[in-house]
Design a protein around this motif. Structure first.
Motif, PDB file in Angstrom:
ATOM      1  N   GLY B 267       0.831  -1.142  -0.167  1.00 29.50           N
ATOM      2  CA  GLY B 267       0.010  -0.049  -0.086  1.00 29.50           C
ATOM      3  C   GLY B 267       0.945   1.087   0.007  1.00 29.50           C
ATOM      4  O   GLY B 267       0.387   2.302  -0.037  1.00 29.50           O
ATOM      5  N   GLY B 268       2.175   1.126  -0.144  1.00 30.26           N
ATOM      6  CA  GLY B 268       3.111   2.159  -0.051  1.00 30.26           C
ATOM      7  C   GLY B 268       2.784   3.204  -1.182  1.00 30.26           C
ATOM      8  O   GLY B 268       2.899   4.304  -1.022  1.00 30.26           O
ATOM      9  N   ARG B 269       2.476   2.714  -2.301  1.00 30.89           N
ATOM     10  CA  ARG B 269       2.103   3.628  -3.631  1.00 30.89           C
ATOM     11  C   ARG B 269       0.997   4.461  -3.317  1.00 30.89           C
ATOM     12  O   ARG B 269       0.941   5.365  -4.059  1.00 30.89           O
ATOM     13  N   GLU B 270       0.004   4.115  -2.352  1.00 39.35           N
ATOM     14  CA  GLU B 270      -0.942   5.172  -2.079  1.00 39.35           C
ATOM     15  C   GLU B 270      -0.808   5.758  -0.709  1.00 39.35           C
ATOM     16  O   GLU B 270      -1.679   6.363  -0.251  1.00 39.35           O
ATOM     17  N   GLY B 271       0.577   5.594  -0.170  1.00 35.18           N
ATOM     18  CA  GLY B 271       0.449   6.255   0.746  1.00 35.18           C
ATOM     19  C   GLY B 271       0.452   5.663   2.288  1.00 35.18           C
ATOM     20  O   GLY B 271       0.456   6.306   3.439  1.00 35.18           O
ATOM     21  N   ARG B 272       0.081   4.213   2.307  1.00 39.05           N
ATOM     22  CA  ARG B 272      -0.065   3.553   3.631  1.00 39.05           C
ATOM     23  C   ARG B 272       1.154   2.900   3.940  1.00 39.05           C
ATOM     24  O   ARG B 272       1.889   2.168   2.840  1.00 39.05           O
ATOM     25  N   HIS B 273       1.730   3.074   4.960  1.00 41.62           N
ATOM     26  CA  HIS B 273       3.034   2.681   5.320  1.00 41.62           C
ATOM     27  C   HIS B 273       2.933   1.774   6.597  1.00 41.62           C
ATOM     28  O   HIS B 273       2.132   1.962   7.396  1.00 41.62           O
ATOM     29  N   THR B 274       4.126   1.196   6.813  1.00 49.09           N
ATOM     30  CA  THR B 274       4.417   0.141   8.166  1.00 49.09           C
ATOM     31  C   THR B 274       4.938   1.127   9.199  1.00 49.09           C
ATOM     32  O   THR B 274       5.266   2.653   9.072  1.00 49.09           O
ATOM     33  N   GLU B 275       5.048   0.952  10.342  1.00 49.27           N
ATOM     34  CA  GLU B 275       5.427   1.816  11.493  1.00 49.27           C
ATOM     35  C   GLU B 275       6.719   2.401  11.345  1.00 49.27           C
ATOM     36  O   GLU B 275       7.285   2.786  12.041  1.00 49.27           O
ATOM     37  N   HIS B 276       7.542   1.461  10.357  1.00 50.65           N
ATOM     38  CA  HIS B 276       9.006   1.771  10.581  1.00 50.65           C
ATOM     39  C   HIS B 276       9.180   3.182   9.783  1.00 50.65           C
ATOM     40  O   HIS B 276      10.268   3.766   9.869  1.00 50.65           O
TER      41      HIS B 276
END
Lengths: 180, 296
Positions: B267-276
């Motif tokens: 989901g990184g391409r939509e701006g959703r990221h992991t806690e890191h």
């Protein structure tokens, strides 16, 4: 002074044919690489074009050896300075990425200067590099004693463009300018 | 920067021996460089969609570089400090070109994009924000990343967008060295001691859930690849897998399969990221945000 004989040399050192622009090129061509001060940006093939318009404006193009090469900013400043000192009032230095720089552009004179300086010049042509997971590494000659009995200690060395080797005969370490 | 005042021949009175001293043109406006289009001069301006694509690629490289830089003075041996530092430097070079190009669509500089965006505005894949872990984890991440980037840039050299094609042609040669380096470490750790082999195996298991996201096609990238601008991520999966498998066969290691295989949602391409991502950005951005407008 460059004598263009092959198409590769023309590609590596596109010296302007116009005499006035050529004079500006020759000024820019005196600038050296701060990390390898024996080599000029012309030897390296980093100097890509020098244009002079009727109003006396000079436009220079440089290309980086590696994308992240920090020496490029210094070379840029030095070109601006050299041309300003030579009396060119309006100088602009741009960076271009295309065509991508290759070690094939290094001049023979530059390679000799590099060896005398203690850095072995790139051996073999970048164009000949395989793309498979395993590549054959050509033997690298020690710049001090010419022995081929050398060993790569580290693929990544003191700058982006160099690897670290050691000679097993004279036992000295030396830098090798990686083929790119 | 490039407008020295017209003056008499000789320009500023800087003695030649101080040529490296007082230079007043240090502030390099990247807007005037990296035209990437040969001799055309004026830097190309990216369309909003191409800018979004360039942002994805730039964010991937910048975050990987930031993390590799943390190994300097901490790697298992001095040569590896130097190697990871050099690889990071190459990646920063790629990121600068890509972010500069992405910024042309919205009149933002590469620094604006690097230092003034918060987590939801980052477009990197999750793989690139996974933490360094131990050295084996860093190598596993580097192995996946460099093989992927090598295939990506190789294909992107064919892009109809001259700027992307130029950046890719430059980057692919450098990433080739990165790929070689990561491959050698995978083999070395796998064939080293029991402990190094165990760690390499664990690191591959921990890293691989994040690989799938690299090959996700979404609407944007399908449109751009139809136009010949971008590389369709799914088209890279085959060549990527081929290289990875060849190395793992040689290392006698296996990737998790079947019930043990876990795939991260991405989901990184939509701006959703992991806690890191948060702590990573905090460290990367703190200096720029403490001194807004400063230049160095």
């Amino acid at each position: 002074m460059v004598t263009a004989t092959t198409s590769l040399q023309v590609e590596a050192r596109p010296v302007p044919t116009d005499p006035a622009a050529r004079r500006a090129w020759e000024v820019a061509a005196t600038v050296t690489d701060p990390e390898i001060p024996v080599l000029t940006i012309e030897d390296l093939g980093v100097l890509r074009s020098v244009e002079l318009d009727d109003a006396g404006r000079v436009r220079v193009q440089l290309t980086p050896t590696y994308s992240g090469c920090p020496a490029l900013d210094a070379m840029r400043d030095d070109v601006l300075l050299a041309l300003t000192h030579a009396g060119y009032a309006d100088v602009r230095v741009d960076v271009v990425l295309s065509p991508a720089w290759t070690t094939d552009w290094m001049s023979e004179a530059g390679k000799q200067k590099l060896r005398r300086y203690g850095i072995q010049a790139p051996s073999g042509r970048a164009a000949a590099r395989g793309t498979g997971p395993v590549r054959v590494q050509l033997a690298v000659k020690c710049p001090r004693c010419d022995s081929l009995n050398t060993r790569e200690l580290a693929r990544f060395g003191s700058t982006s463009c160099k690897a670290l080797y050691e000679c097993r005969d004279c036992l000295e370490p030396f830098d090798y300018f990686k083929v790119l | 920067m490039n407008d020295p005042k017209p003056g008499p021949p000789g320009g500023r009175a800087v003695p030649p021996e101080e040529a490296h001293g007082d230079v007043s043109v240090d502030r390099l406006a990247l807007a005037e460089e990296l035209t990437g289009v040969g001799a055309s001069g004026a830097g190309a301006t990216a369309s909003p969609e191409v800018a979004e694509y360039a942002l994805r690629l730039g964010d991937d490289s910048l975050l990987l570089a930031q993390q590799l830089g943390m190994w300097i003075a901490r790697a298992p041996e001095l040569e590896e400090d130097v190697a990871l530092g050099n690889i990071a430097l190459d990646l920063i070079g790629h990121a600068r070109s890509l972010l500069h190009y992405a910024g042309t669509a919205t009149s933002r500089s590469e620094d604006d994009l690097a230092y003034w965006r918060d987590e939801p505005e980052w477009r990197n894949a999750w793989l690139f924000e996974q933490p360094n872990g131990d050295f084996a984890h860093t190598i596993a991440r580097q192995f996946a990343a460099s093989v992927y980037l090598f295939e990506l840039y190789g294909a992107l050299t064919e892009s109809t967008d001259p700027t992307l094609a130029a950046i890719a042609a430059k980057a692919v040669k450098e990433v080739d060295y990165h790929r070689d380096h990561a491959t050698q470490w995978v083999l070395r750790l796998a064939g080293g001691t029991e402990e190094s082999r165990r760690r390499m195996s664990v690191a591959l298991d921990d890293t691989w859930p994040y690989v799938d996201e690299l090959f996700d096609d979404d609407e944007l990238v399908v449109r751009l690849s139809d136009a010949g601008t971008a590389v369709l991520p799914s088209s890279l999966r085959g060549p990527f897998q081929e290289i990875i498998s060849a190395v793992l066969v040689e290392a006698e290691l296996e990737l998790p399969t079947g019930r043990t295989a876990f795939t991260a949602s991405g989901g990184g391409r939509e701006g959703r990221h992991t806690e890191h991502l948060g702590p990573l950005l905090a460290e990367m951005q703190v200096l720029a945000r403490a001194h807004p407008g400063a230049s160095w």
